[in-house]
Design a protein around this motif. Structure first.
Motif, mmCIF file in Angstrom:
data_model
loop_
_atom_site.group_PDB
_atom_site.id
_atom_site.type_symbol
_atom_site.label_atom_id
_atom_site.label_comp_id
_atom_site.label_asym_id
_atom_site.label_seq_id
_atom_site.Cartn_x
_atom_site.Cartn_y
_atom_site.Cartn_z
ATOM 1 N N ARG A 212 0.851 -1.192 0.000
ATOM 2 C CA ARG A 212 0.000 0.000 0.000
ATOM 3 C C ARG A 212 0.882 1.234 0.000
ATOM 4 N NH1 ARG A 212 -5.672 -1.261 -0.326
ATOM 5 N NH2 ARG A 212 -5.575 -3.521 -0.175
ATOM 6 N N THR A 213 0.285 2.395 -0.155
ATOM 7 C CA THR A 213 1.072 3.633 -0.094
ATOM 8 C C THR A 213 1.132 4.138 1.355
ATOM 9 O OG1 THR A 213 -0.845 5.063 -0.412
ATOM 10 C CG2 THR A 213 0.268 4.256 -2.400
ATOM 11 N N PRO A 214 2.138 4.977 1.659
ATOM 12 C CA PRO A 214 2.180 5.570 3.002
ATOM 13 C C PRO A 214 0.892 6.326 3.339
ATOM 14 C CG PRO A 214 4.290 5.885 1.906
ATOM 15 C CD PRO A 214 3.361 5.307 0.878
ATOM 16 N N ALA A 215 0.288 6.986 2.357
ATOM 17 C CA ALA A 215 -0.967 7.714 2.621
ATOM 18 C C ALA A 215 -2.050 6.729 3.076
ATOM 19 C CB ALA A 215 -1.424 8.461 1.369
ATOM 20 N N GLN A 216 -2.146 5.609 2.372
ATOM 21 C CA GLN A 216 -3.173 4.626 2.742
ATOM 22 C C GLN A 216 -2.925 4.073 4.142
ATOM 23 O OE1 GLN A 216 -2.626 2.181 -0.799
ATOM 24 N NE2 GLN A 216 -4.670 2.744 -1.536
ATOM 25 N N VAL A 217 -1.665 3.844 4.476
ATOM 26 C CA VAL A 217 -1.352 3.312 5.808
ATOM 27 C C VAL A 217 -1.686 4.338 6.888
ATOM 28 C CG1 VAL A 217 0.541 2.565 7.315
ATOM 29 C CG2 VAL A 217 0.342 1.650 4.994
ATOM 30 N N ALA A 218 -1.367 5.608 6.638
ATOM 31 C CA ALA A 218 -1.691 6.649 7.624
ATOM 32 C C ALA A 218 -3.202 6.745 7.839
ATOM 33 C CB ALA A 218 -1.138 8.002 7.164
ATOM 34 N N LEU A 219 -3.961 6.628 6.768
ATOM 35 C CA LEU A 219 -5.423 6.711 6.883
ATOM 36 C C LEU A 219 -5.984 5.477 7.592
ATOM 37 C CD1 LEU A 219 -6.185 8.121 3.317
ATOM 38 C CD2 LEU A 219 -6.246 9.389 5.485
ATOM 39 N N ARG A 240 -9.218 8.345 -5.240
ATOM 40 C CA ARG A 240 -9.477 6.893 -5.296
ATOM 41 C C ARG A 240 -8.485 6.125 -4.418
ATOM 42 N NH1 ARG A 240 -11.282 8.570 -10.568
ATOM 43 N NH2 ARG A 240 -9.201 8.606 -11.462
ATOM 44 N N GLU A 241 -7.233 6.546 -4.442
ATOM 45 C CA GLU A 241 -6.214 5.885 -3.597
ATOM 46 C C GLU A 241 -6.612 5.953 -2.121
ATOM 47 O OE1 GLU A 241 -2.290 7.612 -4.078
ATOM 48 O OE2 GLU A 241 -1.722 7.048 -2.050
ATOM 49 N N ASN A 242 -7.063 7.114 -1.690
ATOM 50 C CA ASN A 242 -7.415 7.289 -0.281
ATOM 51 C C ASN A 242 -8.642 6.463 0.098
ATOM 52 O OD1 ASN A 242 -5.291 9.060 -0.196
ATOM 53 N ND2 ASN A 242 -6.543 10.916 -0.229
ATOM 54 N N TRP A 243 -9.541 6.274 -0.857
ATOM 55 C CA TRP A 243 -10.752 5.496 -0.575
ATOM 56 C C TRP A 243 -10.421 4.022 -0.345
ATOM 57 C CZ3 TRP A 243 -15.407 6.029 1.151
ATOM 58 C CH2 TRP A 243 -16.366 5.040 0.931
ATOM 59 N N ALA A 244 -9.324 3.567 -0.944
ATOM 60 C CA ALA A 244 -9.008 2.122 -0.916
ATOM 61 C C ALA A 244 -8.287 1.739 0.378
ATOM 62 C CB ALA A 244 -8.163 1.760 -2.140
ATOM 63 N N VAL A 245 -8.938 2.012 1.493
ATOM 64 C CA VAL A 245 -8.339 1.689 2.794
ATOM 65 C C VAL A 245 -9.236 0.783 3.621
ATOM 66 C CG1 VAL A 245 -6.912 3.762 2.951
ATOM 67 C CG2 VAL A 245 -9.262 3.825 3.803
ATOM 68 N N LEU A 246 -10.314 0.342 3.023
ATOM 69 C CA LEU A 246 -11.259 -0.456 3.803
ATOM 70 C C LEU A 246 -11.046 -1.950 3.595
ATOM 71 C CD1 LEU A 246 -14.415 1.768 3.176
ATOM 72 C CD2 LEU A 246 -13.027 1.646 5.253
ATOM 73 N N ASP A 247 -10.142 -2.322 2.682
ATOM 74 C CA ASP A 247 -9.999 -3.739 2.330
ATOM 75 C C ASP A 247 -8.648 -4.320 2.755
ATOM 76 O OD1 ASP A 247 -8.509 -2.288 0.565
ATOM 77 O OD2 ASP A 247 -9.089 -3.413 -1.214
ATOM 78 N N PHE A 248 -7.996 -3.707 3.719
ATOM 79 C CA PHE A 248 -6.807 -4.327 4.302
ATOM 80 C C PHE A 248 -6.739 -3.890 5.758
ATOM 81 C CE2 PHE A 248 -3.323 -1.129 4.877
ATOM 82 C CZ PHE A 248 -3.985 -0.012 4.389
ATOM 83 N N ALA A 249 -5.915 -4.560 6.545
ATOM 84 C CA ALA A 249 -5.865 -4.259 7.981
ATOM 85 C C ALA A 249 -4.426 -4.238 8.456
ATOM 86 C CB ALA A 249 -6.664 -5.299 8.761
ATOM 87 N N LEU A 250 -4.132 -3.313 9.338
ATOM 88 C CA LEU A 250 -2.820 -3.247 9.980
ATOM 89 C C LEU A 250 -2.812 -4.173 11.194
ATOM 90 C CD1 LEU A 250 -2.332 0.634 9.834
ATOM 91 C CD2 LEU A 250 -1.476 -1.102 8.239
ATOM 92 N N THR A 251 -1.664 -4.733 11.479
ATOM 93 C CA THR A 251 -1.518 -5.578 12.666
ATOM 94 C C THR A 251 -1.283 -4.705 13.897
ATOM 95 O OG1 THR A 251 0.874 -5.693 12.463
ATOM 96 C CG2 THR A 251 -0.398 -7.337 11.229
ATOM 97 N N ASP A 252 -1.360 -5.325 15.064
ATOM 98 C CA ASP A 252 -1.084 -4.575 16.300
ATOM 99 C C ASP A 252 0.337 -4.009 16.278
ATOM 100 O OD1 ASP A 252 -3.602 -5.103 17.202
ATOM 101 O OD2 ASP A 252 -3.005 -6.744 18.533
ATOM 102 N N GLU A 253 1.278 -4.774 15.688
ATOM 103 C CA GLU A 253 2.669 -4.297 15.611
ATOM 104 C C GLU A 253 2.764 -3.086 14.679
ATOM 105 O OE1 GLU A 253 1.804 -7.586 15.124
ATOM 106 O OE2 GLU A 253 2.324 -8.083 17.208
ATOM 107 N N ASP A 254 2.043 -3.154 13.564
ATOM 108 C CA ASP A 254 2.032 -2.007 12.641
ATOM 109 C C ASP A 254 1.502 -0.769 13.358
ATOM 110 O OD1 ASP A 254 2.706 -3.728 10.518
ATOM 111 O OD2 ASP A 254 0.602 -3.983 9.906
ATOM 112 N N LEU A 255 0.386 -0.953 14.066
ATOM 113 C CA LEU A 255 -0.241 0.188 14.739
ATOM 114 C C LEU A 255 0.715 0.789 15.770
ATOM 115 C CD1 LEU A 255 -3.813 -1.313 15.276
ATOM 116 C CD2 LEU A 255 -3.199 0.494 13.671
ATOM 117 N N ALA A 256 1.401 -0.089 16.509
ATOM 118 C CA ALA A 256 2.336 0.401 17.535
ATOM 119 C C ALA A 256 3.497 1.156 16.893
ATOM 120 C CB ALA A 256 2.846 -0.769 18.372
ATOM 121 N N ALA A 257 3.981 0.673 15.752
ATOM 122 C CA ALA A 257 5.095 1.350 15.070
ATOM 123 C C ALA A 257 4.669 2.754 14.639
ATOM 124 C CB ALA A 257 5.547 0.534 13.860
ATOM 125 N N ILE A 258 3.423 2.890 14.212
ATOM 126 C CA ILE A 258 2.936 4.211 13.778
ATOM 127 C C ILE A 258 2.630 5.086 14.993
ATOM 128 C CG2 ILE A 258 1.163 5.397 12.413
ATOM 129 C CD1 ILE A 258 1.065 2.718 10.744
#
Ligand SMILES: NC(=O)c1ccc[n+]([C@@H]2O[C@H](COP(=O)([O-])OP(=O)(O)OC[C@H]3O[C@@H](n4cnc5c(N)ncnc54)[C@H](OP(=O)(O)O)[C@@H]3O)[C@@H](O)[C@H]2O)c1
Length: 277
Positions: A212-219, A240-258
């Motif tokens: 994914r893009t960094p923008a999508q991950v931040a959103l 459209r890129e920003n809208w495409a954030v509902l079909d993947f998920a960050l892990t707890d580790e990803d969330l903690a890193a952010i």
């Protein structure tokens, strides 16, 4: 967290989409096309304000979209304070947006030196009772301002729209919101324009891992932290890129890193300063 509901029920009963489209700094002449692209993409929450000068363009896009009014969640915000001025501004916003109700109306900034935000809040409560707005909220309110409107009117804000992104995650305010059943809506979710945030190694590593893009991950981080999120873009591919954030998920580790990117420093205006002169 692998699943996200796509809407939240506010404390007054209205349902608000979790993900929406911001329109700050879009010229009125460009607004209709941009908002039409957003609606075609799937966005149903639109965020404007008297101060953006583009409510007419937003209204034209909704009218041209073919969507029913009740299929779109319309938010606007009022800059002026004082009971009568807020009520007049609301009438004018409804006229410009071509509608007879708003889904959500916000006091844009507390402007504490003006010291009229309690009576302005009462104006929103009365407009809600009269059916002119479905939900009443505020923006850029601190805990002190939120406490005061609740203490003096007996009614808490349903939502507070505040600057919130990985560099400024507002944990203390979010905890207060949770205790008081106030929904958190994040403005500037791309740290106002990405820039340095998109170059953060932690964000880039998570983005690469998910393709994914960094923008999508931040959103997506913002959504998974429980907030309503309203990125702005005038660029169709980014919309459209920003809208495409509902079909993947960050892990707890990803969330903690952010989470670790939080600096506690605002990039935008200070609620104690903006509009105080
Ligand atoms: N309540 C308040 O006081 C307040 C204050 C500020 C904002 N807001 C609301 O919150 C919304 C969002 O905040 P914001 O507009 O300040 O900032 P933002 O959404 O964090 O960032 C918008 C900027 O990022 C760019 N961008 C968007 N998507 C991108 C992507 N996928 N990749 C790279 N760049 C991208 C946009 O460029 P392009 O447009 O050129 O594509 C624009 O310059 C506003 O539009 C407004 O509705 C409210």
């Amino acid at each position: 967290m692998s699943e996200l509901s796509t809407a939240i029920t506010l404390s007054g009963g209205a349902s608000i989409p979790r993900f929406g489209y911001g329109t700050f700094r879009i010229e009125d002449g460009d607004t209709q096309a941009a908002v039409e692209t957003a609606l075609e993409t799937g966005y149903r929450l639109l965020d404007t304000a008297v101060g953006y000068g583009n409510e007419e363009g937003v209204g034209r896009a909704v009218a041209a979209s073919g969507l029913k009014r009740e299929e779109v969640f319309l938010t606007s915000k009022v800059w002026e304070h004082g009971y009568d001025d807020v009520r007049r501004n609301l009438d004018e916003s409804l006229e410009r947006l071509g509608t007879d109700y708003l889904d959500l109306y916000l006091l844009h900034w507390p402007r504490p030196n003006v010291d009229l935000y309690v009576e302005s809040w009462q104006a929103l409560l009365d407009a809600r009772s009269e059916g002119l707005i479905r939900a009443a909220g505020v923006s850029n309110f601190t805990i002190e301002h939120l406490d005061r409107i609740e203490a003096e009117t007996g009614a808490a804000a349903e939502l507070n729209q505040v600057e919130l992104h990985p560099y400024f995650a507002q944990p203390e305010l979010r905890a207060y919101h949770a205790e008081h059943l106030i929904a958190t809506e994040s403005w500037g979710p791309l740290a106002l324009r990405g820039g340095a945030l998109f170059d953060e190694p932690a964000l880039q590593a998570v983005a690469a891992a998910h393709d994914r893009t960094p923008a999508q991950v931040a959103l997506r981080w913002n959504l998974q932290r429980g907030n309503v999120v309203i990125p702005k873009s005038v660029t169709p591919d980014r919309i459209r890129e920003n809208w495409a954030v509902l079909d993947f998920a960050l892990t707890d580790e990803d969330l903690a890193a952010i989470d670790a990117l939080d600096t506690g420093v605002r990039q935008g205006g200070d609620p104690l300063v903006v509009g105080n002169d």
